[in-house]
Design a protein around this motif. Structure first.
Motif, PDB file in Angstrom:
ATOM      1  N   GLY B 412      57.636  24.092  29.631  1.00 17.09           N
ATOM      2  CA  GLY B 412      58.115  24.280  31.002  1.00 17.09           C
ATOM      3  C   GLY B 412      58.850  25.588  31.225  1.00 17.09           C
ATOM      4  O   GLY B 412      59.973  25.600  31.705  1.00 17.09           O
ATOM      5  N   PRO B 413      58.241  26.701  30.892  1.00 16.04           N
ATOM      6  CA  PRO B 413      58.954  27.973  31.003  1.00 16.04           C
ATOM      7  C   PRO B 413      59.057  28.468  32.449  1.00 16.04           C
ATOM      8  O   PRO B 413      58.189  28.166  33.266  1.00 16.04           O
ATOM      9  CB  PRO B 413      58.077  28.931  30.193  1.00 16.04           C
ATOM     10  N   ASP B 414      60.111  29.210  32.740  1.00 17.51           N
ATOM     11  CA  ASP B 414      60.209  29.898  34.021  1.00 17.51           C
ATOM     12  C   ASP B 414      59.608  31.292  33.922  1.00 17.51           C
ATOM     13  O   ASP B 414      59.122  31.844  34.896  1.00 17.51           O
ATOM     14  CB  ASP B 414      61.674  30.015  34.457  1.00 17.51           C
ATOM     15  N   VAL B 415      59.711  31.865  32.716  1.00 19.39           N
ATOM     16  CA  VAL B 415      59.094  33.158  32.463  1.00 19.39           C
ATOM     17  C   VAL B 415      58.030  32.954  31.397  1.00 19.39           C
ATOM     18  O   VAL B 415      58.294  32.444  30.312  1.00 19.39           O
ATOM     19  CB  VAL B 415      60.124  34.194  31.973  1.00 19.39           C
ATOM     20  N   LEU B 416      56.811  33.324  31.748  1.00 13.18           N
ATOM     21  CA  LEU B 416      55.688  33.114  30.848  1.00 13.18           C
ATOM     22  C   LEU B 416      55.122  34.479  30.478  1.00 13.18           C
ATOM     23  O   LEU B 416      54.729  35.241  31.352  1.00 13.18           O
ATOM     24  CB  LEU B 416      54.642  32.277  31.592  1.00 13.18           C
ATOM     25  N   ILE B 417      55.132  34.772  29.177  1.00 20.75           N
ATOM     26  CA  ILE B 417      54.593  36.051  28.731  1.00 20.75           C
ATOM     27  C   ILE B 417      53.268  35.773  28.035  1.00 20.75           C
ATOM     28  O   ILE B 417      53.235  35.053  27.041  1.00 20.75           O
ATOM     29  CB  ILE B 417      55.554  36.746  27.748  1.00 20.75           C
ATOM     30  N   VAL B 418      52.178  36.299  28.571  1.00 23.13           N
ATOM     31  CA  VAL B 418      50.886  36.083  27.915  1.00 23.13           C
ATOM     32  C   VAL B 418      50.344  37.430  27.440  1.00 23.13           C
ATOM     33  O   VAL B 418      50.284  38.383  28.197  1.00 23.13           O
ATOM     34  CB  VAL B 418      49.876  35.368  28.837  1.00 23.13           C
ATOM     35  N   ASP B 419      49.979  37.456  26.171  1.00 22.33           N
ATOM     36  CA  ASP B 419      49.571  38.701  25.533  1.00 22.33           C
ATOM     37  C   ASP B 419      48.070  38.633  25.254  1.00 22.33           C
ATOM     38  O   ASP B 419      47.633  37.816  24.450  1.00 22.33           O
ATOM     39  CB  ASP B 419      50.364  38.860  24.226  1.00 22.33           C
ATOM     40  N   GLU B 420      47.313  39.442  25.913  1.00 27.55           N
ATOM     41  CA  GLU B 420      45.859  39.438  25.798  1.00 27.55           C
ATOM     42  C   GLU B 420      45.323  38.005  25.886  1.00 27.55           C
ATOM     43  O   GLU B 420      44.652  37.515  24.979  1.00 27.55           O
ATOM     44  CB  GLU B 420      45.413  40.059  24.459  1.00 27.55           C
ATOM     45  N   PRO B 421      45.611  37.328  27.009  1.00 28.79           N
ATOM     46  CA  PRO B 421      45.294  35.897  27.055  1.00 28.79           C
ATOM     47  C   PRO B 421      43.804  35.580  27.008  1.00 28.79           C
ATOM     48  O   PRO B 421      43.443  34.461  26.690  1.00 28.79           O
ATOM     49  CB  PRO B 421      45.888  35.448  28.397  1.00 28.79           C
ATOM     50  N   THR B 422      42.964  36.543  27.305  1.00 29.27           N
ATOM     51  CA  THR B 422      41.533  36.221  27.338  1.00 29.27           C
ATOM     52  C   THR B 422      40.745  37.001  26.304  1.00 29.27           C
ATOM     53  O   THR B 422      39.523  37.054  26.371  1.00 29.27           O
ATOM     54  CB  THR B 422      40.934  36.505  28.733  1.00 29.27           C
TER      55      THR B 422
END
Lengths: 326, 495
Positions: B412-422
């Motif tokens: 349940g994050p408020d800040v979501l960091i996605v690194d090269e998600p695809t």
């Protein structure tokens, strides 16, 4: 979700128990003394202490480490508990003024010995030295501590309450076996039912991923080694109770037998794989093999060869199983 | 005899499911420095690997020194005068510089014994010739990265190669070292050696190269004389593609600042990073390989030590020491390195999903709740798996990524960091993940997305932070997005 019983899968997951049962039947046929109450109880009592060590060491192996110190901790623990629990009437007591209740003596022993687990865990988790080296070092230190403490003399004449733990029966089951069952149950519970267990599975499977997922890898590792040392210290208490004396030469190579049992039981040295039922089966298999070879009168040196082959064989099988999956 | 020492024509290379190279051509004259340029994933390294025998081309011809070649191993290529300086160095750290230079081809006294004296003398000679000041007896591990790079260059020269391939040779060199490298390159030119120079840095291309070939998406674009082309033309050629992919970007209310990073410094790769992130926003991070984007996020997430700078979260200054702290605060990170830092391969889907949230299931663990939560995210992300009990390593990349995304969302994050998600996942899963990220932003979460795919990052982001070598070189609003501008900032050109 409905769970169907998959017989094939069940057999595959429990191959080790099938092997154990087969071995048990063959042993029963091979020698008529095998299936006597006295023999079975003796096998169980002998393997219980190794078993308690094994359900500790398996955690270290699961986390992709190893613990070589338990055998030496057994020795130290047996010496400390014995020195604190000699009969008050005995004239040549090591610590003449000391007369503690047995539970207190055991508590003190366990606390002192568990410190070695903290040291092991801290070294491995924080200084990142290999577990093999860290625990080899503490093995030497713990063994030497036992020898320095006792001058390498045995410490006999223990209180009957202590000896009861190693020699007594409750409802015709040896107490020592009951204690082993408790340890196995607690270890199994931690493994499958607690957060700690899941954490260690993840650390052994991929420690970097575990860290990124928010697991405090270091803290968990320290507790793994503390648990292993705790198991070993209880093993030492029981060994003193069973043999009726503390001895700094006790428990020699016990850790190797425990590692062998955990390994045969399917605990993978590449980390992340461990089942308590497998480890128990591993302990029993090695115990029965040892016992039946003794009964049919095989040269003890050949017994070692067979043990070696079983350990190697089980790991080869394990590796092949993993290779196929990749 | 043709004027070229190397002629590659019609090169095709396929990996399962991906056409890495399509009908690519490349040629090289003796004594020429020929730059090979393109975005990440344009196929530059793949082309070179086909040349030196790491990969096998599926079709096409390579004519080297008048003969068609198809090397099976790099040592075969080396022995025939083709050497490559890789971007990632692989020294033997415990051995000396000398031994590293002559690794695997030590001069011998006789059949049995290595001639240590000759080996050392040859090294000294080689270093003198190249004007390299490094102690040949030093252990490799005590060298700086740039010194190691120099040793690697010297090693390549020592093969008496006819062609030297340099893959991002200056990525870890200081300015004076770069000019030293250029001296060496000029020396090689005089000896009629052909140099293939792969680099992202514009000014270097114009300083040292004679011709430049541009690749894009595994295809050949053009070859020009450097003197005939401008920097802007080059950038256009590199990025010049239509944004055809559809992105389900939904405009949503952008709220107050949740994360404020100021003057962040963490090691060599994160020199000076400042940005702020707002609720409901997708903030893209663009840059080339080695720009320090991942390292920045790892520092914020507590995986790297922060040397200086401050991070404010919801108005309060925070000090995150480990990922656990970050997750508790409501900041979670989806790693780019799925295999190494994401999945626990031998555990099942359920264990992998709940890994970050074990504390909420109590003791003994509430297995039913764990099962229900896992199922919720399997359904939400339409992860394809036979059951929750399946080991995650048996899943496809896209489905593994969905499980990891589920793990992150479960916290349940408020800040979501996605690194090269695809990265490395199929088109279907890709657009599902895009839709999900948009939806999350719509729900008022703040999303940081690192991506090296230009269409993706431009399609998804509300604003873009562009990084180059550990610094933020530009922050661009959606209305001003253009591939040229991004590429300009990413190659270190500042206004």
């Amino acid at each position: 979700m409905k769970k169907e019983f998959d017989a094939k899968r069940f057999m595959k997951d429990n191959t080790i128990w099938v092997i154990f049962i087969a071995l048990f039947i063959v042993s029963a046929i091979a020698n008529r003394n095998f299936l006597t109450k006295a023999n079975i109880s003796s096998v169980l009592m002998t393997e219980s202490i190794i078993g308690i060590l094994a359900v500790g060491i398996m955690w270290c192996i699961l986390s992709r480490g190893i613990d070589l110190s338990p055998g030496a901790i057994v020795a130290l623990s047996s010496c400390i508990v014995a020195s604190l629990s000699q009969r008050p009437e005995y004239v040549a007591k090591m610590l003449p003024g000391v007369n503690l209740p047995v539970p207190v003596a055991i508590l003190i022993t366990v606390v002192i010995c568990t410190i070695f687990g903290i040291i092991n865990g801290a070294l491995i988790a924080y200084t990142k030295i290999p577990a093999f080296i860290a625990t080899l070092g503490t093995q030497l230190i713990a063994r030497a501590a036992a020898q320095l403490y006792t001058n390498a003399y045995p410490i006999p004449e223990l209180k009957p309450t202590l000896k009861f733990l190693g020699q007594g029966n409750i409802a015709s089951i040896p107490v020592i076996v009951i204690i082993f069952i408790c340890f196995a149950a607690v270890s199994g519970f931690m493994l499958t039912q607690t957060r700690f267990g899941k954490n260690v599975f993840a650390i052994g499977g991929n420690d970097q991923a575990a860290r990124v997922a928010g697991i405090r890898v270091e803290k968990n590792l320290v507790f793994v080694y503390v648990w292993s040392a705790f198991c070993a210290s209880v093993g030492g208490v029981l060994l003193a109770a069973r043999s009726g004396s503390g001895n700094s030469a006790a428990g020699l190579n016990y850790e190797l037998d425990a590692i062998a049992a955990a390994t045969v039981g399917g605990t993978s040295h590449t980390g992340g794989v461990c089942r308590i039922s497998g480890v128990i089966a591993g302990i029993l298999i090695l115990g029965v093999v040892k016992n039946i070879m003794l009964l049919v009168g095989i040269n003890p040196y050949w017994q070692q060869v067979v043990k070696g082959l079983i350990i190697i064989g089980s790991v080869v099988l394990d590796m092949r199983k993993n290779l196929r999956k990749d | 005899m043709s004027e070229y020492i190397l002629e590659m024509t019609g090169i095709n290379k396929e990996f399962p499911g991906v056409k890495a190279l399509q009908d690519v051509q490349f040629n090289l004259k003796p004594g020429e420095v020929h730059a090979l340029m393109g975005e990440n994933g344009a196929g530059k390294s793949t082309l070179m690997k086909c040349l030196i025998g790491i990969y096998h081309r599926n079709s096409g011809t390579i004519i080297y020194d008048g003969q068609e070649i198809d090397y099976g191993t790099t040592s075969e290529a080396l022995n025939n005068g083709l050497s490559m300086i890789h971007q990632e160095l692989s020294p033997v750290p415990e051995r000396t510089v000398t031994e590293n230079v002559w690794l695997g081809r030590q001069p011998m006294k006789n059949k049995l014994m290595v001639d240590h004296r000759k080996m050392r003398e040859d090294t000294v000679k080689l270093f003198e010739q190249l004007n390299v000041v490094i102690n040949p007896d030093e252990k490799m591990k005590y060298l700086t990265v740039s010194q190691m790079q120099m040793v690697e260059i010297a090693k390549a020269v020592s093969y008496n190669s006819k062609i030297v391939i340099m893959d991002e040779p200056t990525s870890s060199l200081t300015e004076s070292e770069v000019s030293h490298l250029f001296d060496i390159i000029r020396m090689l030119k005089e000896q009629n050696v052909g140099v293939i120079y792969i680099s992202h840095k514009m000014e270097e291309i114009f300083q040292i190269c004679d011709r430049v070939t541009v690749m894009r998406d595994g295809q050949y674009v053009s070859t020009d004389n450097v003197s005939d082309i401008t920097m802007d033309q080059l950038i256009t050629k590199m990025v010049g593609r239509e944004l055809t992919d559809l992105f389900p970007k939904t405009e949503c209310e952008i709220g107050e600042v949740v994360l404020e990073v100021k003057d962040l410094k963490a090691g060599r790769m994160v020199k000076n990073v400042s940005f702020d992130l707002r609720r409901g926003e997708i903030l893209g991070f663009a840059g080339l390989v080695g720009a320090g984007r991942t390292e920045t996020m790892e520092a914020i997430f507590g995986l790297r030590k922060i040397e200086s700078g401050s991070i404010k979260y919801k108005g309060q200054e925070i000090h995150i020491k480990c990922p656990d702290d970050a997750i508790k605060l409501g900041i979670d990170y989806l790693t780019e390195d799925r295999r190494a830092k994401g999945i626990v391969g031998i555990r099942n889907i359920r264990d992998n999903t709940v890994l970050s949230c074990l504390s909420r299931y109590g003791t003994p663990l509430n297995q039913a709740r764990m099962r229900a939560d896992t199922q919720e995210y399997i359904d939400k992300l339409s992860t394809k798996t036979p059951s929750q009990e399946e080991e995650i390593k048996n899943l496809s990349g896209g489905n593994q990524q969905k499980v990891l995304l589920g793990r992150v969302l479960l916290t349940g994050p408020d800040v979501l960091i996605v690194d090269e998600p695809t990265r490395g996942i199929d088109v279907g899963a890709k657009s599902e993940i895009h839709a999900l990220l948009s939806q999350l932003a719509g729900e008022g979460k703040a999303v940081i997305m690192i991506s090296s795919e230009m269409p993706e990052i431009m399609g998804m982001s509300d604003r873009l932070v562009v990084m180059h070598e550990g610094d933020v070189t530009g922050i661009i609003d959606r209305s001003e997005f253009s591939q040229e501008l991004i590429m300009k900032f990413a190659t270190g050109v500042t206004e």
